[in-house]
Structure formats: C-alpha cells, structure tokens
Scaffold this active site. Structure first.
Site, PDB file in Angstrom:
ATOM      1  NE  ARG A   9       3.175  10.467   8.328  1.00 46.86           N
ATOM      2  CZ  ARG A   9       4.416  11.051   8.200  1.00 46.86           C
ATOM      3  NH1 ARG A   9       4.532  12.251   7.899  1.00 46.86           N
ATOM      4  NH2 ARG A   9       5.307  10.077   7.743  1.00 46.86           N
ATOM      5  CE  LYS A  56      -0.987   0.472   5.054  1.00 43.46           C
ATOM      6  NZ  LYS A  56      -2.130   0.451   5.875  1.00 43.46           N
ATOM      7  CG  ASP A  57       3.750   2.289   2.559  1.00 44.98           C
ATOM      8  OD1 ASP A  57       2.685   2.894   2.935  1.00 44.98           O
ATOM      9  OD2 ASP A  57       4.673   1.623   3.594  1.00 44.98           O
ATOM     10  NE  ARG A 111      -7.814   2.889   3.654  1.00 39.22           N
ATOM     11  CZ  ARG A 111      -8.221   2.088   4.630  1.00 39.22           C
ATOM     12  NH1 ARG A 111      -9.019   1.981   4.745  1.00 39.22           N
ATOM     13  NH2 ARG A 111      -6.999   1.925   5.378  1.00 39.22           N
ATOM     14  NE  ARG A 112      -6.416   2.311   8.707  1.00 40.64           N
ATOM     15  CZ  ARG A 112      -4.812   2.280   8.538  1.00 40.64           C
ATOM     16  NH1 ARG A 112      -4.163   3.202   8.823  1.00 40.64           N
ATOM     17  NH2 ARG A 112      -4.606   0.783   8.284  1.00 40.64           N
ATOM     18  NE  ARG A 153       0.955   5.724  12.592  1.00 41.49           N
ATOM     19  CZ  ARG A 153       0.383   5.717  11.506  1.00 41.49           C
ATOM     20  NH1 ARG A 153      -0.818   5.262  11.135  1.00 41.49           N
ATOM     21  NH2 ARG A 153       1.213   5.762  10.350  1.00 41.49           N
ATOM     22  CB  CYS A 192      -4.942  11.687  -6.733  1.00 44.92           C
ATOM     23  SG  CYS A 192      -6.563  11.432  -6.012  1.00 44.92           S
TER      24      CYS A 192
END
Length: 307
Positions: A151, A85-86, A133-134, A157, A244
C-alpha cells in the site's frame, strides 16, 4: 463570477491533487474563471493514514471518502473530487455525484525492472499490489508468483519497487498518465485479459443535494458518456458489494448509444472466477448492471461472496 472562492475538497496525494487541478482547469475554461476563484482544500482520510493493512480489513472503500464527505455535508467545501473506483456504491444521505470528467485509459499498468510483461516474470517472483482484484487476477494468470499486499501512494509504491521490496507492481495507467509518469510503465495490460476495477480511469465530483449553484458550474464539464458507463458499472457493483471483500472487476463501454458491460467475480486466491457480459441501449445500463450482478451472484453460489 463568484462572491467567494469555490472550495474543492480532495485528498493530499500527488494524484488526488492532479485530479483536483484538472477539475479546476476545466471549470476555469468553461466559465472564464481564474485560479483565484477557487480554493483547494486538502483533507486527510483514514485510508491515507492506515498503510500497514489491506483496506478490506479496516473498512474498505469508504476510508478514502468519509472525512471529505463530512466536510461537504458541513459546508466546509462546495465539491469533492474523487477517483470513481474509491467511491462506495451507497453515498451518505444528502450527497450525490453531480459530474464525471471524460474517462481516461481504463487499463492497468505493469511496472517491473525484471520483466517486460507479467507473463515474463520468473516463477516465484514477488508482485506487490493493494488491490484484491489485481491480486486475484495475477494469481489466476500466474499461480506460481507470490503476491503481497503493498500500500501507499504512487510514489511510495514505486520507491519500494526500486528498493527491491517486490519484483513488480501494478498501477492504474490513468493515474500515471495524469501524473505525467507514463515513462515508468513497463507494459500496459490488455483489458480483456486483465479486467479493470469498476470506475477505473474516471474522476467524479460529489456535491450536496440541492446545491443548484455548484451543480450549474459542474454541468458545463460533465461527460454524459462516462456517466452512463459508470451508472451501469456501479449498479453491477452495488448488487455484489455491501461490505464484501470479494475481488470484483467490471467495465462498461458505450458506442452508438449501445452500452456493453462485462463483469467478473473471483476467489481471492484466483482459483475460481465467473464472468458475464451483456449489451443494451444506453438508457438501460443500470438494469443491465443489476442483471449481470445478480446472475454472477447466483453463479458463484453461497459462500463465494465474502462479506
């Protein structure tokens, strides 16, 4: 088997190292190699250094891969292990994704000392996440919550959560499982209601184009089903992505050589979302991803995709 160690490039976080170690373990098992046949090279990326701003403001996904890819192109490492996903949808010339490991659980994990589920959080509670997205899906499901950018690596986190900086956070369940930290999860979010990121749960290995020796090593651990799903998801993302900054979610599933794909685009504030699903033969996943991406682009209309 090797005249010199195979050099595996990775980021230095605990999760990135766990993924590199998993890759090494699979290669050792497949080829009868030992740890001495490998060298794990930790490479710091810009994304690891900039922690005070959303990634979308400073360059997006490539911030987690550029320095590692530079080392690959220069020959300092032989392969690079990434969270899929990165990965940007366009790779530097001369590099390719050569293998995917079997995909882990794709879902997001909800973590909070104050509520069992996202739905149980009290109005006004603060949710911290770095993911556009989250953020957008949380705002769509619970517009009464405050969502803040949050982050850092998994441990950082969780420390902020324990210190009360936020009331809840969301992390990839796959990463927590790879770290042996399933016990911190309060609940796991259903993928139908909370569609994952493109590539979530999948580890990919990048190599130099034409490096036959490394390609042969990786061929023994490559998972074709994951590759076919990711090809569809990444084709979908490529139509929408570019520079984007629009929240995008997508997930492909494969069963009996039939591939299904669901994609979604959202406004950053969650006020509007468009989604679409389709199904095809496994071999046609890229075309399906492109069709769904184009259809959602048209459905959103001018101005929806923020570039």
């Amino acid at each position: 088997m090797q005249s010199k160690p195979v050099r595996i490039g990775t980021r230095g976080s605990a999760l990135a190292l766990a993924q590199a170690h998993e890759t090494r373990a699979r290669l050792m098992a497949a080829h009868g190699m030992s740890e001495n046949d490998f060298e794990i090279a930790v490479i710091k990326t810009m994304g690891d250094q900039i922690l005070d701003r959303p990634l979308s403001e400073v360059g997006g996904k490539g911030l987690f891969t550029k320095e590692i890819e530079d080392a690959l192109l220069s020959g300092d490492i032989d392969m690079a292990v990434h969270s899929s996903k990165d990965m940007p949808t366009v790779l530097p010339e001369g590099l390719e994704i050569s293998a995917f490991l079997p995909r882990e659980d794709v879902r997001d994990a909800f973590i909070s000392p104050k509520a069992k589920t996202l739905a149980d959080l009290p109005s006004g509670a603060i949710v911290g996440t770095a993911s556009l997205r989250r953020q957008a899906i949380v705002k769509r499901l619970r517009p009464d919550l405050e969502v803040v950018t949050y982050r850092g690596n998994v441990q950082r986190r969780l420390k902020k959560l324990a210190d009360g900086v936020v009331d809840a956070t969301l992390l990839a369940y796959s990463g927590l499982k790879r770290l042996g930290m399933e016990d911190v999860v309060t609940s796991v979010l259903d993928e139908d209601a909370f569609l994952p990121a493109v590539g979530q749960g999948a580890i990919c290995i990048e190599t130099r184009v034409g490096d036959a020796a490394t390609g042969a090593l990786l061929g023994a651990i490559h998972d074709q089903a994951t590759a076919e799903c990711l090809a569809a998801e990444r084709a979908f993302l490529k139509v929408l992505d570019g520079s984007c900054r629009t929240p995008i979610a997508g997930l492909a599933r494969l069963a009996d050589r039939r591939l299904s794909l669901r994609g979604m685009i959202l406004r950053p504030d969650g006020s509007e979302a468009h989604e679409m699903s389709g199904e095809c033969d496994a071999a046609d996943g890229v075309a399906l991803g492109q069709r769904i991406g184009q259809a959602l682009k048209e459905r959103g209309g001018p101005g929806f995709l923020i570039g």
